[in-house]
Write an enzyme that holds these catalytic residues in place. Structure first.
Site, PDB file in Angstrom:
ATOM      1  N   LYS A   9       0.837  -1.202   0.000  1.00  0.00           N
ATOM      2  CA  LYS A   9       0.000   0.000   0.000  1.00  0.00           C
ATOM      3  C   LYS A   9       0.877   1.261   0.000  1.00  0.00           C
ATOM      4  O   LYS A   9       2.102   1.183   0.192  1.00  0.00           O
ATOM      5  CB  LYS A   9      -0.922  -0.040   1.218  1.00  0.00           C
ATOM      6  CG  LYS A   9      -2.001  -1.139   1.156  1.00  0.00           C
ATOM      7  CD  LYS A   9      -2.761  -1.155   2.480  1.00  0.00           C
ATOM      8  CE  LYS A   9      -3.953  -2.094   2.477  1.00  0.00           C
ATOM      9  NZ  LYS A   9      -4.608  -2.106   3.808  1.00  0.00           N
ATOM     10  N   ARG A 102       3.036  -6.927   9.322  1.00  0.00           N
ATOM     11  CA  ARG A 102       2.304  -5.845  10.001  1.00  0.00           C
ATOM     12  C   ARG A 102       2.810  -5.653  11.427  1.00  0.00           C
ATOM     13  O   ARG A 102       2.866  -4.520  11.911  1.00  0.00           O
ATOM     14  CB  ARG A 102       0.800  -6.124   9.965  1.00  0.00           C
ATOM     15  CG  ARG A 102       0.187  -5.831   8.590  1.00  0.00           C
ATOM     16  CD  ARG A 102      -1.234  -6.326   8.511  1.00  0.00           C
ATOM     17  NE  ARG A 102      -1.913  -5.893   7.282  1.00  0.00           N
ATOM     18  CZ  ARG A 102      -3.057  -6.419   6.856  1.00  0.00           C
ATOM     19  NH1 ARG A 102      -3.634  -7.397   7.534  1.00  0.00           N
ATOM     20  NH2 ARG A 102      -3.616  -5.970   5.749  1.00  0.00           N
ATOM     21  N   GLU A 126      -9.641 -10.959  -7.392  1.00  0.00           N
ATOM     22  CA  GLU A 126      -8.760  -9.791  -7.303  1.00  0.00           C
ATOM     23  C   GLU A 126      -7.626  -9.841  -8.348  1.00  0.00           C
ATOM     24  O   GLU A 126      -7.240  -8.803  -8.880  1.00  0.00           O
ATOM     25  CB  GLU A 126      -8.196  -9.667  -5.889  1.00  0.00           C
ATOM     26  CG  GLU A 126      -9.278  -9.281  -4.876  1.00  0.00           C
ATOM     27  CD  GLU A 126      -8.769  -9.130  -3.461  1.00  0.00           C
ATOM     28  OE1 GLU A 126      -9.511  -8.554  -2.643  1.00  0.00           O
ATOM     29  OE2 GLU A 126      -7.642  -9.593  -3.146  1.00  0.00           O
TER      30      GLU A 126
HETATM   31  P1  IDP Z   1      -7.486  -6.981   5.597  1.00  0.00           P
HETATM   32  O1  IDP Z   1      -6.710  -5.934   4.827  1.00  0.00           O
HETATM   33  O2  IDP Z   1      -6.640  -7.602   6.686  1.00  0.00           O
HETATM   34  O3  IDP Z   1      -8.144  -8.013   4.705  1.00  0.00           O
HETATM   35  P2  IDP Z   1     -10.152  -5.842   5.962  1.00  0.00           P
HETATM   36  O4  IDP Z   1     -11.033  -6.097   7.136  1.00  0.00           O
HETATM   37  O5  IDP Z   1     -10.526  -6.458   4.659  1.00  0.00           O
HETATM   38  O6  IDP Z   1      -8.650  -6.223   6.384  1.00  0.00           O
HETATM   39  O7  IDP Z   1     -10.062  -4.263   5.789  1.00  0.00           O
HETATM   40  C1  IDP Z   1      -9.475  -3.713   4.638  1.00  0.00           C
HETATM   41  C2  IDP Z   1      -8.564  -2.589   5.040  1.00  0.00           C
HETATM   42  O8  IDP Z   1      -9.364  -1.538   5.576  1.00  0.00           O
HETATM   43  C3  IDP Z   1      -7.558  -2.902   6.150  1.00  0.00           C
HETATM   44  O9  IDP Z   1      -6.388  -3.526   5.683  1.00  0.00           O
HETATM   45  C4  IDP Z   1      -7.277  -1.521   6.690  1.00  0.00           C
HETATM   46  O10 IDP Z   1      -6.357  -0.822   5.834  1.00  0.00           O
HETATM   47  C5  IDP Z   1      -8.640  -0.856   6.577  1.00  0.00           C
HETATM   48  N1  IDP Z   1      -9.386  -0.946   7.822  1.00  0.00           N
HETATM   49  C6  IDP Z   1     -10.062  -2.011   8.310  1.00  0.00           C
HETATM   50  N2  IDP Z   1     -10.628  -1.721   9.489  1.00  0.00           N
HETATM   51  C7  IDP Z   1     -10.316  -0.433   9.760  1.00  0.00           C
HETATM   52  C8  IDP Z   1     -10.597   0.449  10.836  1.00  0.00           C
HETATM   53  O11 IDP Z   1     -11.267   0.101  11.814  1.00  0.00           O
HETATM   54  N3  IDP Z   1     -10.071   1.711  10.751  1.00  0.00           N
HETATM   55  C9  IDP Z   1      -9.325   2.134   9.686  1.00  0.00           C
HETATM   56  N4  IDP Z   1      -9.032   1.327   8.659  1.00  0.00           N
HETATM   57  C10 IDP Z   1      -9.515   0.061   8.687  1.00  0.00           C
END
Ligand code: IDP
Ligand code: MG
Length: 150
Positions: A9, A102, A126
């Site tokens: 990212k 991470r 994707e």
């Molecule tokens: P992932 O990337 O581990 O699959 P997802 O739940 O799919 O996680 O969420 C996508 C992305 O959205 C996360 O990687 C993060 O960058 C962002 N994100 C998820 N939850 C939050 C939050 O509570 N606050 C801010 N950003 C979030």
């Protein structure tokens, strides 16, 4: 062979961590299939993160992923999706296991460095969204027999 989409990212690119991320997947034994350095359009970001539309963090997430270039890649291997998610670590860096990307390089969920497909079906969708068929390279490594059992 299972395939998964990985994005370094904007924060990972800005912080000079593209090489670190690639190195970890290479060392894991995964095989690179495709890669490109791109500025993410608003429309691609919206399709990619459609499942999060309506959530409180959605607007910030779209702004984050479109803010600067990303390094998009496809990696393959047995159970590539699970293997990559394991190496990446939990969504929230403070809950990620030590040794994961991470954990080792991030603190905040909104700056968690990497995207990785969450299920094999998501990986297929994707990869198709981000790459044209002709951008995906089928190849073999001399070392494959020492990494892949079959
Ligand atoms: P992932 O990337 O581990 O699959 P997802 O739940 O799919 O996680 O969420 C996508 C992305 O959205 C996360 O990687 C993060 O960058 C962002 N994100 C998820 N939850 C939050 C939050 O509570 N606050 C801010 N950003 C979030
Ligand atoms: Mg996700």
């Amino acid at each position: 062979m299972e395939r998964t989409l990985v994005l370094v990212k904007p924060d990972g690119v800005q912080r000079g961590l593209i090489g670190e991320v690639i190195s970890r997947f290479e060392r894991r034994g995964l095989r690179l299939v495709a890669g490109k350095f791109v500025r993410v359009s608003q429309s691609l970001a919206e399709i990619h993160y459609a499942e999060h539309n309506g959530k409180p963090f959605y607007d910030g997430l779209i702004a984050y992923i479109t803010s600067a270039p990303v390094m998009a890649m496809v990696w393959e291997g047995p159970n590539a999706v699970a293997a990559v998610r394991q190496t990446v670590g939990s969504t929230k860096p403070i809950e990620s296991a030590p040794g994961t990307i991470r954990h080792d390089f991030a603190l905040e969920v909104g700056r968690n460095l990497i995207h990785a497909s969450d299920k094999p079906e998501t990986g297929e969708r994707e990869v198709t969204l981000w790459f044209k068929v002709e951008e995906l390279v089928d190849w073999n490594r001399a070392v494959d027999a020492w990494v892949f059992e079959k």
